[in-house]
Write a protein that holds these residues in place. Structure first.
Motif, PDB file in Angstrom:
ATOM      1  N   ALA A   6       0.845  -1.191   0.000  1.00 20.03           N
ATOM      2  CA  ALA A   6       0.000   0.000   0.000  1.00 20.03           C
ATOM      3  C   ALA A   6       0.881   1.242   0.000  1.00 20.03           C
ATOM      4  O   ALA A   6       1.946   1.270   0.614  1.00 20.03           O
ATOM      5  CB  ALA A   6      -0.911   0.010   1.217  1.00 20.03           C
ATOM      6  N   ILE A   8       0.986   5.086   1.087  1.00 22.91           N
ATOM      7  CA  ILE A   8       0.338   6.065   1.948  1.00 22.91           C
ATOM      8  C   ILE A   8       0.912   7.431   1.604  1.00 22.91           C
ATOM      9  O   ILE A   8       2.128   7.633   1.638  1.00 22.91           O
ATOM     10  CB  ILE A   8       0.552   5.741   3.433  1.00 22.91           C
ATOM     11  N   GLU A   9       0.025   8.349   1.266  1.00 23.29           N
ATOM     12  CA  GLU A   9       0.466   9.690   0.912  1.00 23.29           C
ATOM     13  C   GLU A   9      -0.105  10.699   1.889  1.00 23.29           C
ATOM     14  O   GLU A   9      -1.155  10.473   2.491  1.00 23.29           O
ATOM     15  CB  GLU A   9       0.011  10.036  -0.506  1.00 23.29           C
ATOM     16  N   LYS A  10       0.583  11.810   2.020  1.00 25.20           N
ATOM     17  CA  LYS A  10       0.072  12.892   2.858  1.00 25.20           C
ATOM     18  C   LYS A  10      -1.148  13.495   2.170  1.00 25.20           C
ATOM     19  O   LYS A  10      -1.235  13.529   0.954  1.00 25.20           O
ATOM     20  CB  LYS A  10       1.135  13.961   3.052  1.00 25.20           C
ATOM     21  N   THR A  11      -2.079  13.962   2.963  1.00 23.67           N
ATOM     22  CA  THR A  11      -3.273  14.578   2.407  1.00 23.67           C
ATOM     23  C   THR A  11      -3.254  16.073   2.689  1.00 23.67           C
ATOM     24  O   THR A  11      -2.615  16.537   3.633  1.00 23.67           O
ATOM     25  CB  THR A  11      -4.553  13.973   3.014  1.00 23.67           C
TER      26      THR A  11
END
Length: 73
Positions: A6, A8-11
């Motif tokens: 997966a 995961i990116e900063k929003t």
């Protein structure tokens, strides 16, 4: 089958529909609600587009709206 990791990116907030300076809402009095669909569109002017759609649920106090946001780099 190979497992995928997966990502995961900063929003970050792209747009705030509750912002009192949001002009279409100020002019018409219709704030978007019941947003049911969202998709990324093609790049325009080098920027991505984000499409949102709302449904009126056959109610007079709601509107079907197609909203297009340009996400600037």
């Amino acid at each position: 089958m190979k497992e995928k990791q997966a990502i995961i990116e900063k929003t970050k907030m792209l747009f705030d529909f509750n912002d009192p300076t949001y002009m279409p809402a100020v002019k018409t009095g219709w704030l978007p609600d019941n947003l049911e669909g969202m998709t990324w569109g093609s790049k325009e002017n080098g920027n991505r587009t984000l499409y949102l759609i709302s449904d009126d649920n056959f109610r007079a106090n709601q509107r079907t709206q197609l909203i297009v946001l340009e996400v600037k780099n």
